[in-house]
Design a protein around this motif. Sequence first.
Motif, PDB file in Angstrom:
ATOM      1  N   PHE A  35      -2.192  -2.712   6.453  1.00 41.12           N
ATOM      2  CA  PHE A  35      -1.826  -1.195   6.745  1.00 41.12           C
ATOM      3  C   PHE A  35      -1.533  -0.506   5.522  1.00 41.12           C
ATOM      4  CE2 PHE A  35       1.730   1.763   7.199  1.00 41.12           C
ATOM      5  CZ  PHE A  35       1.472   2.594   7.997  1.00 41.12           C
ATOM      6  N   LEU A  36      -0.910  -1.134   4.374  1.00 43.11           N
ATOM      7  CA  LEU A  36      -0.772  -0.417   3.320  1.00 43.11           C
ATOM      8  C   LEU A  36      -2.102  -0.040   2.393  1.00 43.11           C
ATOM      9  CD1 LEU A  36       2.463  -1.917   1.644  1.00 43.11           C
ATOM     10  CD2 LEU A  36       1.901   0.590   2.279  1.00 43.11           C
ATOM     11  N   VAL A  37      -2.847  -1.161   2.342  1.00 39.99           N
ATOM     12  CA  VAL A  37      -3.976  -0.875   1.447  1.00 39.99           C
ATOM     13  C   VAL A  37      -5.026   0.092   2.382  1.00 39.99           C
ATOM     14  CG1 VAL A  37      -6.246  -2.228   1.045  1.00 39.99           C
ATOM     15  CG2 VAL A  37      -4.136  -3.396   0.959  1.00 39.99           C
ATOM     16  N   THR A  38      -5.101   0.124   3.430  1.00 38.87           N
ATOM     17  CA  THR A  38      -5.981   0.935   4.317  1.00 38.87           C
ATOM     18  C   THR A  38      -5.188   2.381   4.222  1.00 38.87           C
ATOM     19  OG1 THR A  38      -6.252  -0.730   6.004  1.00 38.87           O
ATOM     20  CG2 THR A  38      -7.019   1.629   6.562  1.00 38.87           C
ATOM     21  N   SER A  39      -4.012   2.467   4.484  1.00 37.85           N
ATOM     22  CA  SER A  39      -3.588   3.909   4.358  1.00 37.85           C
ATOM     23  C   SER A  39      -3.823   4.643   3.015  1.00 37.85           C
ATOM     24  CB  SER A  39      -2.145   4.226   4.710  1.00 37.85           C
ATOM     25  OG  SER A  39      -1.444   3.093   4.396  1.00 37.85           O
ATOM     26  N   VAL A  40      -3.703   3.736   2.074  1.00 43.08           N
ATOM     27  CA  VAL A  40      -3.746   4.248   0.536  1.00 43.08           C
ATOM     28  C   VAL A  40      -5.161   4.686   0.368  1.00 43.08           C
ATOM     29  CG1 VAL A  40      -3.573   3.942  -1.949  1.00 43.08           C
ATOM     30  CG2 VAL A  40      -1.742   3.581  -0.253  1.00 43.08           C
ATOM     31  N   ALA A  41      -6.159   3.700   0.981  1.00 41.52           N
ATOM     32  CA  ALA A  41      -7.628   4.037   0.558  1.00 41.52           C
ATOM     33  C   ALA A  41      -8.309   4.916   1.272  1.00 41.52           C
ATOM     34  CB  ALA A  41      -8.576   2.692   0.887  1.00 41.52           C
ATOM     35  N   THR A  42      -7.911   5.350   2.497  1.00 39.21           N
ATOM     36  CA  THR A  42      -8.137   6.637   3.045  1.00 39.21           C
ATOM     37  C   THR A  42      -7.561   7.862   2.508  1.00 39.21           C
ATOM     38  OG1 THR A  42      -6.860   6.074   4.981  1.00 39.21           O
ATOM     39  CG2 THR A  42      -9.121   5.588   5.380  1.00 39.21           C
ATOM     40  N   LEU A  43      -6.442   7.655   2.212  1.00 41.65           N
ATOM     41  CA  LEU A  43      -5.759   8.991   1.514  1.00 41.65           C
ATOM     42  C   LEU A  43      -6.377   9.108   0.287  1.00 41.65           C
ATOM     43  CD1 LEU A  43      -3.374  10.578   2.546  1.00 41.65           C
ATOM     44  CD2 LEU A  43      -2.268   9.588   0.475  1.00 41.65           C
ATOM     45  N   ARG A  44      -6.867   8.275  -0.299  1.00 44.69           N
ATOM     46  CA  ARG A  44      -7.318   8.509  -1.684  1.00 44.69           C
ATOM     47  C   ARG A  44      -8.843   9.452  -1.532  1.00 44.69           C
ATOM     48  NH1 ARG A  44      -8.475   3.104  -4.959  1.00 44.69           N
ATOM     49  NH2 ARG A  44     -10.384   4.060  -5.295  1.00 44.69           N
ATOM     50  N   GLU A  45      -9.582   9.054  -0.376  1.00 46.13           N
ATOM     51  CA  GLU A  45     -10.630   9.580   0.083  1.00 46.13           C
ATOM     52  C   GLU A  45     -10.301  10.876   0.447  1.00 46.13           C
ATOM     53  OE1 GLU A  45     -14.716   8.557   1.015  1.00 46.13           O
ATOM     54  OE2 GLU A  45     -13.667   7.045   1.666  1.00 46.13           O
ATOM     55  N   ARG A  46      -9.405  11.366   1.041  1.00 40.55           N
ATOM     56  CA  ARG A  46      -8.870  12.565   1.241  1.00 40.55           C
ATOM     57  C   ARG A  46      -8.817  13.438   0.076  1.00 40.55           C
ATOM     58  NH1 ARG A  46      -7.268  13.436   6.755  1.00 40.55           N
ATOM     59  NH2 ARG A  46      -7.328  11.230   7.239  1.00 40.55           N
ATOM     60  N   THR A  47      -7.753  12.791  -0.912  1.00 44.12           N
ATOM     61  CA  THR A  47      -7.312  13.727  -2.093  1.00 44.12           C
ATOM     62  C   THR A  47      -8.460  13.728  -3.021  1.00 44.12           C
ATOM     63  OG1 THR A  47      -6.418  11.637  -2.801  1.00 44.12           O
ATOM     64  CG2 THR A  47      -4.841  13.243  -1.880  1.00 44.12           C
ATOM     65  N   SER A  48      -9.472  12.991  -3.048  1.00 41.88           N
ATOM     66  CA  SER A  48     -10.600  12.935  -4.083  1.00 41.88           C
ATOM     67  C   SER A  48     -11.596  13.999  -3.633  1.00 41.88           C
ATOM     68  CB  SER A  48     -11.034  11.595  -4.503  1.00 41.88           C
ATOM     69  OG  SER A  48     -11.917  11.361  -3.219  1.00 41.88           O
ATOM     70  N   GLY A  49     -11.601  14.458  -2.538  1.00 39.94           N
ATOM     71  CA  GLY A  49     -12.706  15.449  -2.037  1.00 39.94           C
ATOM     72  C   GLY A  49     -13.880  14.816  -1.683  1.00 39.94           C
ATOM     73  N   THR A  50     -13.878  13.361  -1.768  1.00 36.11           N
ATOM     74  CA  THR A  50     -14.922  12.729  -1.144  1.00 36.11           C
ATOM     75  C   THR A  50     -15.094  12.735   0.479  1.00 36.11           C
ATOM     76  OG1 THR A  50     -13.831  10.510  -1.176  1.00 36.11           O
ATOM     77  CG2 THR A  50     -15.492  10.985  -2.913  1.00 36.11           C
ATOM     78  N   LEU A  51     -14.081  13.047   1.201  1.00 39.13           N
ATOM     79  CA  LEU A  51     -14.145  12.947   2.428  1.00 39.13           C
ATOM     80  C   LEU A  51     -14.509  14.262   2.933  1.00 39.13           C
ATOM     81  CD1 LEU A  51     -13.381  11.777   5.317  1.00 39.13           C
ATOM     82  CD2 LEU A  51     -11.245  12.944   5.145  1.00 39.13           C
ATOM     83  N   GLU A  52     -14.275  15.264   1.963  1.00 33.40           N
ATOM     84  CA  GLU A  52     -14.934  16.730   2.499  1.00 33.40           C
ATOM     85  C   GLU A  52     -16.361  16.731   2.423  1.00 33.40           C
ATOM     86  OE1 GLU A  52     -12.656  20.348   1.804  1.00 33.40           O
ATOM     87  OE2 GLU A  52     -14.485  21.120   0.585  1.00 33.40           O
ATOM     88  N   ARG A  53     -16.601  16.049   1.233  1.00 34.38           N
ATOM     89  CA  ARG A  53     -18.150  15.902   1.052  1.00 34.38           C
ATOM     90  C   ARG A  53     -18.792  15.097   2.270  1.00 34.38           C
ATOM     91  NH1 ARG A  53     -20.618  14.734  -4.623  1.00 34.38           N
ATOM     92  NH2 ARG A  53     -22.348  16.407  -4.232  1.00 34.38           N
ATOM     93  N   LEU A  54     -18.545  14.137   2.701  1.00 33.72           N
ATOM     94  CA  LEU A  54     -18.878  13.129   3.479  1.00 33.72           C
ATOM     95  C   LEU A  54     -19.025  14.021   4.944  1.00 33.72           C
ATOM     96  CD1 LEU A  54     -17.312   9.728   3.104  1.00 33.72           C
ATOM     97  CD2 LEU A  54     -19.862  10.429   2.655  1.00 33.72           C
ATOM     98  N   LEU A  55     -17.994  14.842   5.191  1.00 33.22           N
ATOM     99  CA  LEU A  55     -17.946  15.455   6.459  1.00 33.22           C
ATOM    100  C   LEU A  55     -19.012  16.718   6.318  1.00 33.22           C
ATOM    101  CD1 LEU A  55     -14.242  15.329   7.553  1.00 33.22           C
ATOM    102  CD2 LEU A  55     -16.100  13.774   8.297  1.00 33.22           C
TER     103      LEU A  55
END
Lengths: 245, 246
Positions: free
Chosen positions: A66-86
Amino acid sequence: MSWRRVLATSRRVLQQLGHDPRTIGLLLVVPSVLMGLLAWILQHRRETFDAIGPPLLGIFPLVVMFLVTSVATLRERTSGTLERLLTLPLSKAEFVLGYALSFGLASVVQAALVSGLSFWVFGLHVAGSAWLISLIAVEDALLGTAMGLALSSLAATEFQAVQFMPAFILPQTLLCGLFVPREQLPTALHWLSDVLPMSYAVDATRHLSDPVSSGGRWIIDAAVILAFVVVALASGAATLRRRTR
Amino acid sequence: MDDGTNAPRTGSPVVRVEHLRVVRAHREVLSDVSFTVERGELVGLLGPSGSGKSTLMRSLLGVQIIASGTVEVLGVPAGETALRTRVGYVTQAPSVYTDLSVRENLAYFADVLGAPRTDVDRVINDVNLGHHTRSLVRGLSGGEIARVSLAAALLGNPQVLVLDEPTVGLDPLLRRDLWNIFQSLASSGVTLIVSSHVMDEAQRCQRLLLMREGHLIFDASPRELLVRTNTTDYDAAMVSLVEATP
């Protein structure tokens, strides 16, 4: 849905893990060390170890994933990579499944290691099937991953994500039947525990440890956990936003 | 291809923005912005930071919630699924995985786009990162990381490139090289919208859009800007333009 993009995403997540040996170490070592510690603490009270060992075999991987996943996906959000992917041809479901697949694989290794050590090194003894309990441990780790994906959308910072641990996990630990059997809880709390996923993680291992009186009830628990996994993954995908303010 | 309402059209204009208004936290970030861009144009979007450049670019990608107005790219509403392989985007902060190597990053984005793996080598060459393909992005300099982010946007065959300050923090030689790439892409028919807060970069563009406080205050060629403001350098032109705007 394109499996090519799902697999590309899970390969990428595994590559990230591969560049981070310390996280792999923590992922594998922490639950195993905790079980070893428990076995040591209870070395003169084997019946207690045999009673709380199986539920914890489900809870430890759940919490860690739970901890590993929430931090990993949050990093994706804050680094802007999620916005790029979308802005690329990657659907939300492909993104979530990619994560579930790679962390699911990590869960299998983790649960196999911690179960193997518990049953065959730390001397955990159950009347039921050690193999099936190990399988439930994998399912619980997957549940941790799915809940991490679902809840990380509620956190705006990594600091908040870490706070979900005490806010979301600890109440479940109190109510899941580990300290007080769920049927002995006050009525309102019993109802509450009925809708919390961790309760079924504990029920499944309890029922599997005592096959004579519980029969096949673990199958229902396992099905409920699977349903929680599906719902959590679906809400994880639904809460991803392509458009933001 | 032109029959389907959702299929991108190849006819002009490539970008059509009409009366775009964006409100964020009760503040109007873009006020009544309208312009069109034709195929193969290299458009510079200039203005001080906070003038609304990034918000406008996000609107072109369809990731910005807009209050009113129309934003169309290749004839369809911004953000449509059909545009996702056709519009390349570089965000202002480099959006790549710092815990992956340069090649792993680009291979992943190529896979998501369905672009051939040979594309990875092509874009690595384009941004001159050949010596760093196996290095983790985390260990690169800021300018190098920006180039990895730019390379990812060049993968596949984007018909439109939206680049938010792609040359910030780069040395003059590399900036010149990148602008040469932008110009050759434009002459091959790719439409580029490139933002910068360095007025000097104005001369590299065929056309300038100048932004200030959410308004589009100028839209013409760089030459026209100097002529109209009767100045010889772009910073002075901006000052004169801002003073002339009510």
